[in-house]
Each structure stands twice: as C-alpha cells, then as structure tokens.
Design an enzyme around this catalytic site. Structure first.
Site, PDB file in Angstrom:
ATOM      1  N   ARG A 113      -4.969   1.805  -0.219  1.00 15.82           N
ATOM      2  CA  ARG A 113      -6.079   1.743   0.742  1.00 15.82           C
ATOM      3  C   ARG A 113      -5.987   2.866   1.778  1.00 15.82           C
ATOM      4  O   ARG A 113      -6.956   3.588   2.015  1.00 15.82           O
ATOM      5  CB  ARG A 113      -6.079   0.384   1.446  1.00 15.82           C
ATOM      6  CG  ARG A 113      -6.441  -0.785   0.546  1.00 15.82           C
ATOM      7  CD  ARG A 113      -6.325  -2.101   1.284  1.00 15.82           C
ATOM      8  NE  ARG A 113      -7.356  -2.231   2.306  1.00 15.82           N
ATOM      9  CZ  ARG A 113      -8.524  -2.835   2.123  1.00 15.82           C
ATOM     10  NH1 ARG A 113      -8.812  -3.365   0.949  1.00 15.82           N
ATOM     11  NH2 ARG A 113      -9.403  -2.928   3.097  1.00 15.82           N
ATOM     12  N   TRP A 118      -8.388   3.744  -2.473  1.00 14.75           N
ATOM     13  CA  TRP A 118      -8.695   2.655  -3.395  1.00 14.75           C
ATOM     14  C   TRP A 118      -8.924   1.372  -2.596  1.00 14.75           C
ATOM     15  O   TRP A 118      -8.121   1.041  -1.718  1.00 14.75           O
ATOM     16  CB  TRP A 118      -7.539   2.437  -4.370  1.00 14.75           C
ATOM     17  CG  TRP A 118      -7.516   3.358  -5.544  1.00 14.75           C
ATOM     18  CD1 TRP A 118      -8.518   3.586  -6.434  1.00 14.75           C
ATOM     19  CD2 TRP A 118      -6.432   4.184  -5.964  1.00 14.75           C
ATOM     20  NE1 TRP A 118      -8.122   4.491  -7.391  1.00 14.75           N
ATOM     21  CE2 TRP A 118      -6.833   4.869  -7.123  1.00 14.75           C
ATOM     22  CE3 TRP A 118      -5.134   4.391  -5.472  1.00 14.75           C
ATOM     23  CZ2 TRP A 118      -6.009   5.758  -7.797  1.00 14.75           C
ATOM     24  CZ3 TRP A 118      -4.312   5.273  -6.143  1.00 14.75           C
ATOM     25  CH2 TRP A 118      -4.754   5.943  -7.293  1.00 14.75           C
ATOM     26  N   PRO A 119      -9.961   0.609  -2.903  1.00 13.57           N
ATOM     27  CA  PRO A 119     -10.225  -0.621  -2.144  1.00 13.57           C
ATOM     28  C   PRO A 119      -9.343  -1.780  -2.626  1.00 13.57           C
ATOM     29  O   PRO A 119      -9.828  -2.840  -3.032  1.00 13.57           O
ATOM     30  CB  PRO A 119     -11.709  -0.873  -2.428  1.00 13.57           C
ATOM     31  CG  PRO A 119     -11.922  -0.333  -3.812  1.00 13.57           C
ATOM     32  CD  PRO A 119     -11.029   0.882  -3.900  1.00 13.57           C
ATOM     33  N   LYS A 120      -8.041  -1.596  -2.557  1.00 15.13           N
ATOM     34  CA  LYS A 120      -7.114  -2.566  -3.131  1.00 15.13           C
ATOM     35  C   LYS A 120      -7.030  -3.841  -2.293  1.00 15.13           C
ATOM     36  O   LYS A 120      -7.020  -3.793  -1.060  1.00 15.13           O
ATOM     37  CB  LYS A 120      -5.717  -1.956  -3.275  1.00 15.13           C
ATOM     38  CG  LYS A 120      -5.632  -0.848  -4.315  1.00 15.13           C
ATOM     39  CD  LYS A 120      -4.199  -0.455  -4.591  1.00 15.13           C
ATOM     40  CE  LYS A 120      -4.114   0.590  -5.702  1.00 15.13           C
ATOM     41  NZ  LYS A 120      -2.723   0.898  -6.086  1.00 15.13           N
ATOM     42  N   MET A 121      -6.936  -4.970  -3.007  1.00 19.04           N
ATOM     43  CA  MET A 121      -6.720  -6.272  -2.395  1.00 19.04           C
ATOM     44  C   MET A 121      -5.693  -7.026  -3.243  1.00 19.04           C
ATOM     45  O   MET A 121      -5.523  -6.738  -4.429  1.00 19.04           O
ATOM     46  CB  MET A 121      -8.030  -7.059  -2.306  1.00 19.04           C
ATOM     47  CG  MET A 121      -9.108  -6.337  -1.510  1.00 19.04           C
ATOM     48  SD  MET A 121     -10.667  -7.254  -1.402  1.00 19.04           S
ATOM     49  CE  MET A 121     -10.181  -8.545  -0.238  1.00 19.04           C
TER      50      MET A 121
END
Length: 254
Positions: A113, A118-121
């Site tokens: 992130r 990257w829109p990592k969760m």
C-alpha cells in the site's frame, strides 16, 4: 526541565516507523517456492470502466485475471495472496490494473500500500496444490471476514507444459493507483499517481487445465464481483516457481 529529541531527519529510515521500519525498500525483491493459480475471463466493459482510472484504456471486451498465490518464502516472509487484474494500456504499454488485492501477511500489506500503491487488505485465503479430494480438484478460496466466501476458484490439471513458456512470457507489468491522503480533512490527497511494478517468473513447473471462478457478491466492502465473469478464457497452474519483483524507476502523477 525539557529536552529535544535526538533523532534527526538524516537518520530517518525511508518508511515508518522511521526508527524501526516495517519493511525494506530495494530495487528487486525475490520470491521462491511460489505456487500460483490463474484464471482469465472476459468481463463487462461498462462495469470495468467505472472502476479503471481515466489515464488507462481498456478493450471493449476487457480481460481479467484472477490469481491465487502461495509464496513459500520472500522478503516479506511466507504468505498467500489473491490478485484481481484487468488488462489495460498506459500509452503504448500493456499493463494490468489491480483494483483488488488481498494478503495474509501484514508486512506485505503495508509495503504494498505505502510503497507501490497496491490496494492491499488482509483476508483469509486458502490455496494449496496438495489435494486429497475425491474429485482431484484444486480449490482456492478468499474469505473476508473468515467464514464469508467472496471468491472460489477451482482447477483440474490436464497437461504439463514446457516451463520455458514462463520465461518466454516476459515481464508482467502492473499499474497501481497510489493515493496518500492529506492529513487535513477536506483537502485533496497529498499524492495521487500511477505506479508501475514488474513481476518476472524466472522458473517453475507449468500445468494447463480447466478452471472456474465464482464471486459470491456477498460484500460490497470486498467487491470483486464488480468485474463479473462473462466468459472463462483459460486457466493455468504454476508450481515451485522463482519470481522477482522489480521496483519502478518512474511514476506518473495524476
């Protein structure tokens, strides 16, 4: 009495906490013993266009790749990941735009992130190529929260392929939208830019096969279903791969 802190800016690490950085920045990051299941499919163009940034172009019949990965070891340790990527163009370059990506590892999430956009969760991900099921299916599952199925992929291997197709495929470039909000409410983000990252498969065992993927649509907070499956195009399984992530040398402010 009072005194000033002793930590000066020239001694800051490049990421927070600056005295004990949460991850390391390097020109390249290596991954070993990687298993990856990818399923490609056509999606609805209007649905896709509503989520893709206007600096990118996509086809009238957009191709989406959903990948489940199991990293045996890396600079961020061992973890699993799910990546949804849509084929786009940035200028004359073919790229994959990543609207959704989920991991099981905090350092990988934070680095993805903060550093590369990257829109990592975090999520619960189940994926293993070792199966003992009666039907021989390899099943991969994304849950968020645990117990709520959001994506389920299945794969039946049919034929082992020449591993040279990995190196022949060349670099896989993703284009991520990196947004750092302003600390002041109501102000525009401090940073808004497109960030390219390059993943290269160096070696691995490759299997062709039949695959399917289902999105439950059970959560608008994890909306992979906004890229619906119109037609499945293909599936591939890679085992025991070595991969390398190359950091960008340029970003594209929006």
């Amino acid at each position: 009495m009072t005194r000033r802190g002793l930590l000066t800016k020239d001694r800051f690490a490049p990421v927070v906490p600056v005295h004990a950085p949460a991850y390391q920045i390097a020109p390249t990051i290596d991954f070993a013993d990687v298993d990856m299941l990818t399923i490609t499919y056509l999606t609805d163009a209007d649905s896709a266009a509503s989520i893709v940034p206007d600096a990118l172009e996509l086809d009238d019949q957009p191709v989406v790749t959903l990948s489940f990965l199991n990293y045996g070891i890396s600079g961020a340790g061992s973890y699993r990941e799910v990546v949804q990527s849509i084929a786009c163009r940035h200028g004359d370059q073919s790229v994959g735009y990543v609207p959704h990506i989920y991991v099981t590892n905090e350092p990988a999430m934070i680095a993805g992130r903060e550093w590369l956009g990257w829109p990592k969760m975090l999520a619960d991900i189940t994926f293993s190529t070792q199966t003992t099921t009666l039907d021989g299916l390899i099943t991969a599952r994304l849950e968020r929260p645990a117990g709520l199925d959001l994506a389920v992929a299945q794969f039946v291997p049919t034929q082992r392929l020449d591993s040279q197709i990995l190196t022949a495929a060349g670099d896989n470039v993703t284009m991520n939208l990196r947004v750092i909000p302003s600390p002041i409410p109501g102000q525009a983000p401090s940073i808004t830019e497109l960030v390219p990252s390059t993943m290269t498969a160096l070696s691995g065992e490759v299997w062709a096969g039949r695959g399917s993927v289902h999105f439950s649509g059970a959560s608008e907070f994890t909306p992979l279903h906004r890229f619906p499956v119109v037609q499945t195009l293909g599936a591939m399984l890679i085992r025991h791969a070595d991969m390398r992530l190359t950091a960008p040398t340029e970003t594209y402010p929006l």
